[in-house]
Enzyme design. Structure first.
Site, mmCIF file in Angstrom:
data_model
loop_
_atom_site.group_PDB
_atom_site.id
_atom_site.type_symbol
_atom_site.label_atom_id
_atom_site.label_comp_id
_atom_site.label_asym_id
_atom_site.label_seq_id
_atom_site.Cartn_x
_atom_site.Cartn_y
_atom_site.Cartn_z
ATOM 1 N N HIS A 67 0.674 -1.188 0.263
ATOM 2 C CA HIS A 67 0.088 0.226 -0.047
ATOM 3 C C HIS A 67 0.833 1.251 -0.023
ATOM 4 C CE1 HIS A 67 0.812 -0.100 4.369
ATOM 5 N NE2 HIS A 67 0.495 1.112 4.535
ATOM 6 N N LYS A 113 5.949 5.706 -1.905
ATOM 7 C CA LYS A 113 6.904 6.408 -0.965
ATOM 8 C C LYS A 113 8.309 6.241 -1.700
ATOM 9 C CE LYS A 113 4.507 6.753 3.671
ATOM 10 N NZ LYS A 113 4.578 6.013 4.971
ATOM 11 N N HIS A 122 -5.797 4.085 0.002
ATOM 12 C CA HIS A 122 -5.671 3.819 1.386
ATOM 13 C C HIS A 122 -5.736 5.287 2.250
ATOM 14 C CE1 HIS A 122 -1.658 4.617 0.749
ATOM 15 N NE2 HIS A 122 -1.265 4.670 1.859
#
Length: 337
Positions: A198, A202, A251
């Site tokens: 998820h 990043k 998310h």
């Protein structure tokens, strides 16, 4: 072990002849005089390698028998060859549509009977072996894919010095919530992988922003908010698992529609993502940060309760609360480094 054939025919001479012919080919033969006898027998016994089934029988004909036979779970895949003296093409069409694999004409030609039966058993075994090999390779590929995903998740977590196994914990919490909700094993595996990945977006956020111990500037927060979209772009390239991208993209959506990046609301957010959103927030509160320790369990509980219907889907938030109630030792959290 000899191949086992059941022959069903109301004519005793046909039963004796078929039994003799197949026995000379070193096959085990069980003779029965009606479809009802066959069905009653198979309800109590293992299934044979092949069934020879006469079409024209009193009481229950071969077509009716095959229809009932396929309702038995253990007999769904047993190959059936019809025995018939009928040359009509519509008879064969009906039989094939019901799932018969072949027809053998009566009276029997011994070599034809033996060869047809032998070829069909060999073909069925080949197909079963192939199916098992495909299943084996599929499981091996799933395991390999999971290893790759787990390694990628570990790399993502390593990028943030304040996280320690965040992705794997989110994946574990999500899978347990999915289990309690009633998901199938396959869906549970899918949501586990979605949880692992998820935060993949990043990767594209500068380390200095991710690891900044102080409050983020508006510009830095804008960079952080790009990771869902970036993650969806990365996972969107996995054509075999298109739903993986959903967990990455949504998310951070909220049940009340005030999340990002798309402002989705309530059931517009995919169900599995609503689970991950609860798990992600829970783990954020139960993990160590540069500015605080793990939050007390009662405080986390209060935050989850406060978010029901606003930040979180009520159903999944309540499942998380149940898990917390059962966690009397407060083990569902990041362990001290």
């Amino acid at each position: 072990m000899a191949d086992w054939i059941i022959v069903v025919d109301d004519d005793e001479n046909n039963l004796m002849m078929a039994g003799h012919i197949l026995s000379t080919a070193h096959m085990k033969v069980t003779a029965m005089k009606s479809g009802r006898d066959l069905l009653a027998f198979l309800k109590e016994r293992e299934v044979p390698d092949l069934i020879l089934l006469d079409i024209k029988m009193p009481g229950m004909d071969g077509f009716e028998t095959l229809t009932e036979l396929r309702k038995l779970e253990k007999a769904k895949e047993v190959p059936v060859i019809f025995l018939t003296a009928d040359d009509k093409s519509e008879t064969e069409a009906i039989g094939l549509s019901l799932g018969a694999v072949d027809f053998i004409k009566k009276p029997f030609v011994p070599e034809v009977l033996k060869l047809r039966v032998r070829h069909m058993i060999d073909l069925d075994q080949l197909q079963r072996n192939l199916a098992q090999e495909v299943e084996k390779k599929t499981k091996e590929n799933q395991i390999l894919f999971l290893h790759i995903v787990s390694s990628l998740a570990a790399a993502i977590d390593a990028k943030d010095k304040y996280t320690n196994g965040h992705s794997s914990r989110v994946a574990e919490y999500s899978r347990e919530m999915a289990r309690r909700f009633g998901y199938s094993e396959e869906k549970m595996r899918e949501i586990y992988m979605m949880g692992l990945l998820h935060d993949v977006g990043k990767i594209g956020v500068p380390d200095a922003v991710i690891n900044k111990p102080d409050k983020l500037t508006d510009e830095e927060f804008a960079l952080i908010k790009k990771h869902p979209s970036l993650g969806a772009q990365i996972l969107g390239n996995i054509e075999e698992k298109p739903r993986l991208a959903n967990g990455a993209r949504w998310h951070h959506e909220r049940y009340d529609g005030k999340g990002y990046p798309d402002g989705l609301k309530a059931t517009d957010i995919p169900e599995e993502v609503r689970i991950i959103a609860v798990a992600d927030s829970y783990d954020a509160m139960t993990s160590y940060r540069s500015y605080r320790k793990v939050m007390p369990q009662e405080v986390v509980r209060g935050e989850i309760e406060k978010g029901i219907g606003t930040q979180f889907d009520p159903t999944f938030a309540k499942i998380m609360l149940t898990m917390m109630d059962e966690d009397t030792e407060y083990s569902l959290r990041e362990k001290k480094k």
